[in-house]
Each structure stands twice: as structure tokens, then as C-alpha cells.
Design a protein around this motif. Sequence first.
Motif, mmCIF file in Angstrom:
data_model
loop_
_atom_site.group_PDB
_atom_site.id
_atom_site.type_symbol
_atom_site.label_atom_id
_atom_site.label_comp_id
_atom_site.label_asym_id
_atom_site.label_seq_id
_atom_site.Cartn_x
_atom_site.Cartn_y
_atom_site.Cartn_z
ATOM 1 N N LEU A 93 41.851 51.339 30.096
ATOM 2 C CA LEU A 93 40.850 51.484 31.151
ATOM 3 C C LEU A 93 40.950 50.426 32.244
ATOM 4 C CD1 LEU A 93 37.741 52.357 29.006
ATOM 5 C CD2 LEU A 93 38.783 53.815 30.732
ATOM 6 N N LEU A 94 41.215 49.174 31.852
ATOM 7 C CA LEU A 94 41.157 48.075 32.814
ATOM 8 C C LEU A 94 42.485 47.357 33.017
ATOM 9 C CD1 LEU A 94 37.741 46.458 31.788
ATOM 10 C CD2 LEU A 94 38.177 48.257 33.470
ATOM 11 N N LEU A 106 38.103 46.048 37.232
ATOM 12 C CA LEU A 106 37.487 47.368 37.324
ATOM 13 C C LEU A 106 38.170 48.263 38.347
ATOM 14 C CD1 LEU A 106 33.822 46.223 36.871
ATOM 15 C CD2 LEU A 106 34.993 47.911 35.430
ATOM 16 N N ASP A 109 39.857 51.264 36.850
ATOM 17 C CA ASP A 109 39.081 52.403 36.353
ATOM 18 C C ASP A 109 39.057 53.479 37.436
ATOM 19 O OD1 ASP A 109 37.352 54.079 34.932
ATOM 20 O OD2 ASP A 109 35.583 53.040 35.723
ATOM 21 N N GLN A 113 35.358 55.986 34.723
ATOM 22 C CA GLN A 113 34.884 56.175 33.358
ATOM 23 C C GLN A 113 33.923 55.078 32.900
ATOM 24 O OE1 GLN A 113 38.021 57.302 30.458
ATOM 25 N NE2 GLN A 113 39.394 57.119 32.208
ATOM 26 N N VAL A 114 33.837 53.990 33.669
ATOM 27 C CA VAL A 114 33.076 52.819 33.239
ATOM 28 C C VAL A 114 31.866 52.612 34.147
ATOM 29 C CG1 VAL A 114 33.165 50.335 32.805
ATOM 30 C CG2 VAL A 114 35.200 51.745 32.379
#
Length: 161
Positions: A93-94, A106, A109, A113-114
Amino acid sequence: MKMATEQEALDVLKSVGVDYRRVDHPAIWTMDDPNTPKGLPEVKNLLLKDKKSDRYYLYLTDNHRVDFKSLTDQLGLGHSRLAFASEAQLEALLGVVSGMVTPLALMHDTDDQVTVLLNKSLQSFPEISAHPNVNTATILMSYADLVRVLRAMGKVPVVID
């Protein structure tokens, strides 16, 4: 996913026009790492998930213990349980590993999604600290600049108690 880089972090700060201060230091892997320079704001960066695979980036002061029950209530998650994201999820994700989690990652992303959660008490800090995608340096900026950076990344943070 490719790993997050220091240059990416510095580029986003520059593009937003953030006036920051940089402190170089030996690698810091945990909050109580002996390499942590004295006088830096003490913050925690956590990537959390619930059963439904929703993900939350939580940024809070070090003196706050995470009350998961209160947090799930504030997020309207009912009886869902929050857990820490796995190392594989951090990377996917990151583009970072444990010990390097930072709001500046971030930008990776890209699928949104976060959800970003900022502890309300951070607003009173004269400076916020964040790694520039490496744990051998710390960037110090104002809370307002952090919010500007997050918005430049397409993130609208949710302020929590």
C-alpha cells in the motif's frame, strides 16, 4: 509495488511549498530507539485494517495509547476489530516497511484504499515530525503544512479524539 523514496517525499514537500526543517540521524526503528534525537516531536504512525479490509493510517502523539474500542466507535465500525496491517500490506500500500511508516508515503496509495486519521492533539504541536520515506532523517513541519501535503496527495484527513 516499488518502494517509496526519499526524493519522492522531498519533491512533494517542494511542490506544495512546505517550509520544513530536516534532522539527519542514525536509523530509528521504534519509538524508544536509542538513536532517536532528543527534542523531536514524539508521534506514532500506524497502518490499521479492519475485517472488511478497510485500511486506516493513524497519526497520533506518542503519549496517546490507542483505544481501539473508542476508535472503532468514532469510525462507525460497530463491532469490527482493528488490527495492525502486515508487513506485506505496508509494502503493497505505501511502499515502506515497519519503522519507516510516514504520512509522506501516502502518495503510494494511488487506489485510495487508506483513510487518513489525525489525532486532534497534533493540532497543538508547534511542529509535526515525519520520516521522508527513510528512517535516517526526520522532517519537521507545521500541522497546517502536513494537512496541505495530504490534500496534495488527494487525502482529506479525518480528525479524531
